[in-house]
Enzyme design. Structure first.
Site, PDB file in Angstrom:
ATOM      1  N   TRP A  97       0.838  -1.214   0.000  1.00 55.65           N
ATOM      2  CA  TRP A  97       0.000   0.000   0.000  1.00 55.65           C
ATOM      3  C   TRP A  97       0.865   1.253   0.000  1.00 55.65           C
ATOM      4  CZ3 TRP A  97      -4.232  -1.390  -1.911  1.00 55.65           C
ATOM      5  CH2 TRP A  97      -4.838  -2.583  -1.547  1.00 55.65           C
ATOM      6  N   ASP A 120      -1.605   6.763   6.519  1.00 52.12           N
ATOM      7  CA  ASP A 120      -2.617   5.817   6.049  1.00 52.12           C
ATOM      8  C   ASP A 120      -2.888   4.846   7.198  1.00 52.12           C
ATOM      9  OD1 ASP A 120      -4.110   3.791   4.933  1.00 52.12           O
ATOM     10  OD2 ASP A 120      -2.729   3.357   3.278  1.00 52.12           O
ATOM     11  N   LYS A 167     -11.797  -2.009   6.769  1.00 55.42           N
ATOM     12  CA  LYS A 167     -10.971  -2.904   7.567  1.00 55.42           C
ATOM     13  C   LYS A 167     -11.410  -2.874   9.028  1.00 55.42           C
ATOM     14  CE  LYS A 167      -8.109  -3.603   3.976  1.00 55.42           C
ATOM     15  NZ  LYS A 167      -7.324  -2.485   3.485  1.00 55.42           N
TER      16      LYS A 167
HETATM   17  C1  LIG Z   1      -6.757  -1.990   2.157  1.00 58.00           C
HETATM   18  C2  LIG Z   1      -5.777  -0.904   2.254  1.00 58.00           C
HETATM   19  C3  LIG Z   1      -5.722   0.138   1.306  1.00 58.00           C
HETATM   20  C4  LIG Z   1      -6.592   0.179   0.069  1.00 58.00           C
HETATM   21  O1  LIG Z   1      -7.884   0.502   0.397  1.00 58.00           O
HETATM   22  P1  LIG Z   1      -9.002   0.697  -0.729  1.00 58.00           P
HETATM   23  O2  LIG Z   1     -10.112   1.267   0.087  1.00 58.00           O
HETATM   24  O3  LIG Z   1      -9.295  -0.656  -1.295  1.00 58.00           O
HETATM   25  O4  LIG Z   1      -8.511   1.625  -1.759  1.00 58.00           O
HETATM   26  C5  LIG Z   1      -4.808   1.156   1.503  1.00 58.00           C
HETATM   27  N1  LIG Z   1      -3.974   1.149   2.554  1.00 58.00           N
HETATM   28  C6  LIG Z   1      -3.985   0.164   3.473  1.00 58.00           C
HETATM   29  C7  LIG Z   1      -3.037   0.209   4.618  1.00 58.00           C
HETATM   30  C8  LIG Z   1      -4.890  -0.893   3.348  1.00 58.00           C
HETATM   31  O5  LIG Z   1      -4.909  -1.871   4.259  1.00 58.00           O
END
Ligand SMILES: *Cc1c(COP(=O)(O)O)cnc(C)c1O
Length: 375
Positions: free
Chosen positions: A120, A187, A211
């Site tokens: 990511w 993030d 998540k």
């Molecule tokens: C799942 C995830 C993403 C991507 O998320 P989307 O909503 O599918 O774009 C980005 N960063 C992290 C740390 C993730 O776990």
């Protein structure tokens, strides 16, 4: 109570329990509290006793405005943010933020710093490079991202430093934030609200909801407002945080259902004792499974111990040829979602907030029974 459950209604299952408990370790979209699923389903039929579905009323109705306001207020409260911060719920996933962050914060003649801790983070770097000057300050790529780089220097003329608090795919997590003279952008998609975090340490926090916060389709962004409007860049309205802030996240039709699910999840968290409460449970869950991985002669963890994630636990089998037998055992115990990501292999148990300790104990018991069976 918090595990997913499915009702078995086929005649073949008649004699079995009508409510089967599934231990859901899915990495994302991940497990949600049972009561949240219940309330969300009810709102699809009769929202706020309007005898209308949440899905068929105006997002500008008072009822939905209340949802938006409360979701923003709870987000601020649980992240300990003050009024310098604005919260948004946007579409496009965390992946759109990979591009929106540099679009809004990286000056046309400036530089942004990134820490490359996984897939990511790598995607965030790729997008930032399209927008402007981007420097990777540290990386664990040549160790298949099995640790968190520390102690790297952060130049003080950067517009921001971008980090990923928890690396969902590789199972590492930042336990300490880098010390920097520049705003940190984080993030937090896979560990937001899993532990006590003083959000005021960050210039911007973003997280895809699916998540640990709610349902797929909305992404939370919290930004210190004074950082905006300094890039010298013209941008599309939909990519401009100031446009979304001004519109109260209703510049266009927001993802109403996922925002409502996030609200329900945040209410559940607050009612039970907030992030301090869940942090203790999350530590107990992680402790239970990591100590079994370290004790059990058939398994080993894939990451440096001090950087192990409390959310996504990655482990492999010493003898991969035994995997099919182990797989049969955990499936029989109604465990779901522990197959590892293709980049790591083996197994990944995701221990998001709504996963009860009891589910971890079921997995630990299966690992112990498997070891015994190999005598
Ligand atoms: C799942 C995830 C993403 C991507 O998320 P989307 O909503 O599918 O774009 C980005 N960063 C992290 C740390 C993730 O776990």
């Amino acid at each position: 109570m918090n595990s997913s459950s499915v009702t078995s209604q086929t005649p073949a299952n008649k004699n079995k329990e009508s409510h089967m408990k599934v231990h859901n370790f899915s990495a994302g979209p991940g497990i949600l509290p049972q009561e949240v699923l219940q309330q969300a389903s009810e709102a699809c039929i009769n929202f706020d006793n309007l005898h209308l579905s949440l899905l068929e009323i105006s997002h500008r109705s008072k009822n939905f405005e209340n949802v938006m306001e409360e979701a923003m207020a709870l987000t601020k409260e649980l992240l300990m943010l003050d009024d310098n911060y604005k919260v948004m719920f946007l579409g496009g996933g965390a992946s759109l933020q990979f591009g929106m962050v540099p679009t809004n914060l990286l000056r046309t003649d400036g530089t942004a710093g990134y820490v490359n801790t996984g897939v990511w983070a790598g995607k965030a770097i790729k997008e930032a490079k399209i927008i402007g000057n981007t420097k990777v300050l540290a990386s664990s790529e040549d160790h298949n991202f099995n640790f968190i780089p520390k102690g790297f220097a952060v130049p003080k003329d950067l517009d921001y430093l971008h980090i990923t608090s928890n690396n969902t795919i590789f199972g590492t997590q930042m336990k300490k934030w880098p010390v920097t003279p520049v705003p940190i952008v984080c993030d937090m998609s896979s560990d937001i609200f899993s532990r006590k975090v003083d959000g005021k340490q960050f210039g911007l926090i973003y997280a895809g909801a699916q998540k640990n916060m709610g349902a797929a389709g909305s992404t939370m962004v919290a930004v210190r407002e004074d950082l905006l409007g300094k890039t010298g860049r013209t941008m599309l309205s939909m990519l401009d945080y100031r446009v979304h802030i001004k519109g109260g996240s209703m510049y266009n039709t927001p993802p109403v259902f996922p925002i409502y699910v996030s609200l329900l999840t945040l209410r559940w968290l607050k009612k039970n004792g907030g992030v301090e409460w869940i942090e203790k449970i999350n530590q107990a869950k992680a402790q239970a499974i990591y100590s079994e991985i370290d004790r059990n002669s058939l398994f080993k963890g894939t990451c440096e111990k001090e950087d192990r994630s409390n959310m996504n636990v990655c482990f492999v089998m010493n003898k991969p040829e035994l995997e099919p037998e182990f797989d049969k055992m955990w499936k029989e115990a109604n465990i779901s979602g522990i197959r590892g990501h293709r980049d790591v292999g083996g197994y990944r148990a995701s221990l998001y907030n709504a996963l009860p300790l009891e589910s971890v104990q079921v997995l630990v018991n299966v690992m112990q029974a498997f070891e015994k069976s190999k005598g």
